[in-house]
Scaffold this motif. Structure first.
Motif, PDB file in Angstrom:
ATOM      1  N   ARG A 122       0.845  -1.199   0.000  1.00 25.99           N
ATOM      2  CA  ARG A 122       0.000   0.000   0.000  1.00 25.99           C
ATOM      3  C   ARG A 122       0.878   1.246   0.000  1.00 25.99           C
ATOM      4  NH1 ARG A 122      -1.916   3.178   4.156  1.00 25.99           N
ATOM      5  NH2 ARG A 122      -1.380   1.611   5.728  1.00 25.99           N
ATOM      6  N   TYR A 123       0.654   2.090  -1.005  1.00 24.44           N
ATOM      7  CA  TYR A 123       1.366   3.357  -1.130  1.00 24.44           C
ATOM      8  C   TYR A 123       0.409   4.520  -0.920  1.00 24.44           C
ATOM      9  CZ  TYR A 123       5.566   1.270  -3.260  1.00 24.44           C
ATOM     10  OH  TYR A 123       6.721   0.557  -3.495  1.00 24.44           O
ATOM     11  N   ALA A 124       0.960   5.651  -0.527  1.00 19.26           N
ATOM     12  CA  ALA A 124       0.214   6.908  -0.503  1.00 19.26           C
ATOM     13  C   ALA A 124       0.974   7.926  -1.350  1.00 19.26           C
ATOM     14  CB  ALA A 124       0.053   7.424   0.923  1.00 19.26           C
ATOM     15  N   ARG A 126       0.861  12.071  -1.991  1.00 16.58           N
ATOM     16  CA  ARG A 126       0.272  13.279  -1.412  1.00 16.58           C
ATOM     17  C   ARG A 126       0.498  14.484  -2.334  1.00 16.58           C
ATOM     18  NH1 ARG A 126       2.134   9.933   2.693  1.00 16.58           N
ATOM     19  NH2 ARG A 126       0.489   9.448   4.208  1.00 16.58           N
ATOM     20  N   GLN A 185      -7.028  -1.237  -4.661  1.00 21.12           N
ATOM     21  CA  GLN A 185      -7.598   0.029  -4.188  1.00 21.12           C
ATOM     22  C   GLN A 185      -6.891   1.192  -4.873  1.00 21.12           C
ATOM     23  OE1 GLN A 185      -7.254   0.739   0.034  1.00 21.12           O
ATOM     24  NE2 GLN A 185      -8.322   2.710  -0.037  1.00 21.12           N
ATOM     25  N   TRP A 188      -8.997   8.590  -3.595  1.00 18.94           N
ATOM     26  CA  TRP A 188      -8.473   9.918  -3.292  1.00 18.94           C
ATOM     27  C   TRP A 188      -9.306  10.540  -2.180  1.00 18.94           C
ATOM     28  CZ3 TRP A 188      -4.311  12.013  -6.076  1.00 18.94           C
ATOM     29  CH2 TRP A 188      -3.919  11.280  -7.206  1.00 18.94           C
ATOM     30  N   THR A 197      -4.719  13.042  -0.831  1.00 15.22           N
ATOM     31  CA  THR A 197      -3.915  11.833  -0.735  1.00 15.22           C
ATOM     32  C   THR A 197      -4.538  10.706  -1.545  1.00 15.22           C
ATOM     33  OG1 THR A 197      -3.155  12.403   1.490  1.00 15.22           O
ATOM     34  CG2 THR A 197      -2.927  10.104   0.837  1.00 15.22           C
ATOM     35  N   THR A 199      -4.559   6.754  -2.092  1.00 13.33           N
ATOM     36  CA  THR A 199      -4.206   5.468  -1.495  1.00 13.33           C
ATOM     37  C   THR A 199      -4.242   4.432  -2.608  1.00 13.33           C
ATOM     38  OG1 THR A 199      -5.135   6.085   0.645  1.00 13.33           O
ATOM     39  CG2 THR A 199      -4.848   3.733   0.216  1.00 13.33           C
ATOM     40  N   ARG A 201      -3.278   0.456  -3.559  1.00 15.59           N
ATOM     41  CA  ARG A 201      -2.901  -0.857  -3.050  1.00 15.59           C
ATOM     42  C   ARG A 201      -3.032  -1.893  -4.156  1.00 15.59           C
ATOM     43  NH1 ARG A 201      -5.857  -4.076   1.884  1.00 15.59           N
ATOM     44  NH2 ARG A 201      -6.990  -5.039   0.164  1.00 15.59           N
ATOM     45  N   GLU A 254       3.572   2.772   2.468  1.00 12.01           N
ATOM     46  CA  GLU A 254       2.978   2.856   3.805  1.00 12.01           C
ATOM     47  C   GLU A 254       2.946   1.520   4.540  1.00 12.01           C
ATOM     48  OE1 GLU A 254       1.999   5.511   5.417  1.00 12.01           O
ATOM     49  OE2 GLU A 254       2.067   7.045   3.853  1.00 12.01           O
TER      50      GLU A 254
END
Length: 283
Positions: A122-124, A126, A185, A188, A197, A199, A201, A254
């Motif tokens: 899972r990345y975010a 920003r 996933q 926003w 942000t 997200t 996944r 993340e």
């Protein structure tokens, strides 16, 4: 690295984070500063090893990309682990540079492979769209976008990209590697601080995939492209020059997810198989 640990050795799991600003990515390079290089050097020093350990990582991040929930592993002689294991966390804290921290050191369960046993990453990403720019205290972790963003439109466009697809249009191809991924996933949200942000996944990511997806969706958010445009790019299956790979500093790994211990080895074997889409030819 094999999932089988040599007799007389243990597999050690590290949970760590780092600020990627001053690193040339994760992977060790001869003349450049990398996260892997710093960690392997520190581990060798604090355990007084004759040669560096060899780290395997869940996700090899690019230059400038950060991590909050990275996972790595190495194999170590059992007697060395017995001598140093309970002191390793504190000693690494005293040896590592300020921009990389190890938060947990533990013997990994049987069948664990930091890379191949993972079931998702899972990345975010920003983004700030305030007319005045980004807070200077967050400038190394937030991309400034100079036009207002419509989060609703970005979520509408993102929905078309979910599921298992060939993401060749959003990846930098590598010889012998598949670009088929399952995007679990992509959403926003605008926080109370105004930061938008993403997200993201998936079971795994191909090179530049997250930053390319973000680049396409920002075009939708600022009104330069319609909501169905990123989906059309995906279905075309080829790189499009109008899809920009956004800068790395807004991206953070993340968290990495793993299955129950008894499923680790099976997941690792499955992840090594080259995937094709249903109905696709094998060659």
């Amino acid at each position: 690295m094999s999932d089988e640990v040599e007799p007389g050795h243990v597999r050690v799991r590290l949970d760590l984070s780092y600020d990627g600003t001053q690193f040339s990515g994760w992977a060790k390079q001869r003349t450049l500063r990398t996260v892997q290089g710093e960690l392997e050097s520190a581990l060798q020093t604090v355990m007084r090893l004759p040669r560096p350990v060899e780290l395997t990582v869940a996700g090899r991040t690019d230059a400038g990309v950060h991590a909050r929930g990275q996972v790595a592993q190495f194999d170590l002689a059992a007697e060395v682990w017995a001598e140093h294991g309970d002191k390793l966390l504190r000693r690494l804290a005293g040896r590592l540079p300020h921009d990389v921290r190890v938060w947990r050191v533990a013997e990994a369960p049987a069948g664990f492979n930091a890379r191949f046993s993972a079931v998702w990453r899972r990345y975010a990403y920003r983004v700030g769209d305030h007319q005045g720019g980004v807070d200077p205290l967050r400038r190394s972790h937030v991309l400034w976008h100079p036009w207002p963003l419509d989060v609703g439109a970005m979520n509408e466009a993102s929905a078309e990209l979910l599921g298992e697809h060939d993401f060749a249009a959003y990846c930098r191809r590598r010889e012998g590697a598949t670009t088929i991924r399952t995007l679990q996933q992509l959403s926003w949200e605008r926080g109370a601080d105004g930061i938008v942000t993403a997200t993201v996944r998936a079971d795994a990511f191909c090179h530049n995939m997250v930053r390319s997806l973000v680049g396409a969706l920002l075009h939708v958010g600022d009104g330069h492209r319609p909501a169905d445009w990123p989906g059309r790019i995906l279905r075309a299956g080829v790189r499009d020059s109008s899809v920009h790979v956004v800068k790395p500093h807004g991206l953070t790994l993340e968290e990495v997810g793993y299955p129950a211990d008894e499923l680790l080895a099976a997941r690792s074997r499955e992840a090594r198989n080259m995937r094709t889409l249903p109905g696709a030819g094998c060659c």
